[in-house]
Design an enzyme around this catalytic site. Structure first.
Site, PDB file in Angstrom:
ATOM      1  N   SER A  81       1.027   1.304   5.283  1.00 30.96           N
ATOM      2  CA  SER A  81       1.214  -0.137   5.129  1.00 30.96           C
ATOM      3  C   SER A  81       2.604  -0.382   4.567  1.00 30.96           C
ATOM      4  O   SER A  81       3.152   0.474   3.857  1.00 30.96           O
ATOM      5  CB  SER A  81       0.165  -0.711   4.170  1.00 30.96           C
ATOM      6  OG  SER A  81       0.456  -2.055   3.806  1.00 30.96           O
ATOM      7  N   TYR A 110      -4.266  -0.150  -3.921  1.00 30.70           N
ATOM      8  CA  TYR A 110      -3.943  -0.151  -2.494  1.00 30.70           C
ATOM      9  C   TYR A 110      -2.511   0.336  -2.262  1.00 30.70           C
ATOM     10  O   TYR A 110      -2.269   1.202  -1.406  1.00 30.70           O
ATOM     11  CB  TYR A 110      -4.124  -1.557  -1.920  1.00 30.70           C
ATOM     12  CG  TYR A 110      -4.041  -1.603  -0.412  1.00 30.70           C
ATOM     13  CD1 TYR A 110      -5.174  -1.409   0.370  1.00 30.70           C
ATOM     14  CD2 TYR A 110      -2.831  -1.853   0.232  1.00 30.70           C
ATOM     15  CE1 TYR A 110      -5.099  -1.456   1.749  1.00 30.70           C
ATOM     16  CE2 TYR A 110      -2.755  -1.888   1.612  1.00 30.70           C
ATOM     17  CZ  TYR A 110      -3.884  -1.696   2.374  1.00 30.70           C
ATOM     18  OH  TYR A 110      -3.812  -1.731   3.743  1.00 30.70           O
TER      19      TYR A 110
END
Length: 256
Positions: A150, A163
């Site tokens: 990501s 995350y």
């Protein structure tokens, strides 16, 4: 639960892709693209109901295997790979897409160790486990691994520690794996930015315009790069992280 469409007559010759997190979103698009490109595809996901629905929607049951698995559970990962090899006889591409997708975890002071471990387990440890148990088959076929990270590995919003850390770990794990598994297996990473997996009509003009490319990303933008990285055309590419974000991480922002 195990769902398949019967034995393949040419299973030793057809390339096989295993895509985790394949029930929806980017993973589902990657799986469909791999199927369209001629791969037999193992669809893996922790959500059994969504996985069964995805399997039912696809039109090539003889080239599909539906395999529910929690990638954070080593036993389930080991069984998933074993079942895929039993069904198709080989493995050429592993796409590690499965992840706990909710980036915002709340205030750091209130973040529990349990929640931290859940995110790291699914998003990072799961990648390690899938690579560990698929490595032998991928070495035999001269295959490829593509990890999905990501842009949050590169930049952050507040309250996204688990995350962001997990995705940063995926980027670092990618180049470590490339050194350990090369030259037989190439390992690369794709870091998507804003990829819309819902109804595009819900997006505002300003959502598109804030991207230097002029639009929000689509799952197909990621899927096409994944298939390229898995192809022989990318034979000199390994250990790399490719950012697919419409230019957002290169955009300088000044408040006026």
């Amino acid at each position: 639960m195990l769902t398949d469409g019967g034995e393949m007559t040419q299973k030793q010759r057809e390339k096989v892709a295993l895509v985790t997190g394949a029930a929806r979103g980017i993973g589902n698009c990657i799986a469909q693209a791999a199927l369209a490109a001629g791969y037999a595809v193992v669809l893996a996901d922790v959500d059994r109901e969504a996985l069964a629905q995805t399997f039912a929607r696809l039109a090539a049951p003889e080239r599909l295997l539906c395999c529910p698995a929690d990638v954070a559970d080593e036993g389930e990962v080991k069984d998933m790979v074993a079942v895929a090899l039993q069904r198709f006889g080989r493995l050429d591409l592993l796409v590690n897409n499965a992840a706990r997708a909710r980036a915002h975890a709340g205030p750091l002071e209130e973040l529990s160790l349990e929640e931290w471990n859940r995110v790291i387990g699914a998003n990072l440890t799961g990648v390690f486990l899938c690579c560990k148990h698929a490595a032998a088959a991928l070495k035999e076929s001269g295959g490829s691994i593509v990890n999905i990270a990501s842009t949050r590995a590169l930049q952050s919003e507040p309250e996204t520690e688990p995350y962001s850390a997990s995705k940063g770990g995926v980027v670092a794990l990618t180049h470590a794996l490339a050194m350990s598994l090369g030259p037989k297996v190439r390992v690369n990473c794709v870091s998507p930015g804003w990829i819309n997996t819902g109804d595009e009509s819900d997006l505002r003009p300003e959502d598109h315009l804030q991207h230097p490319a002029g639009r929000v990303g689509r799952p197909e933008d990621v899927a096409e790069l994944v298939l390229y990285l898995a192809s022989e055309k990318a034979g000199f590419i390994t250990g790399q992280n490719f950012v697919v974000d419409g230019g957002m991480t290169r955009k300088m922002i000044y408040l006026e």
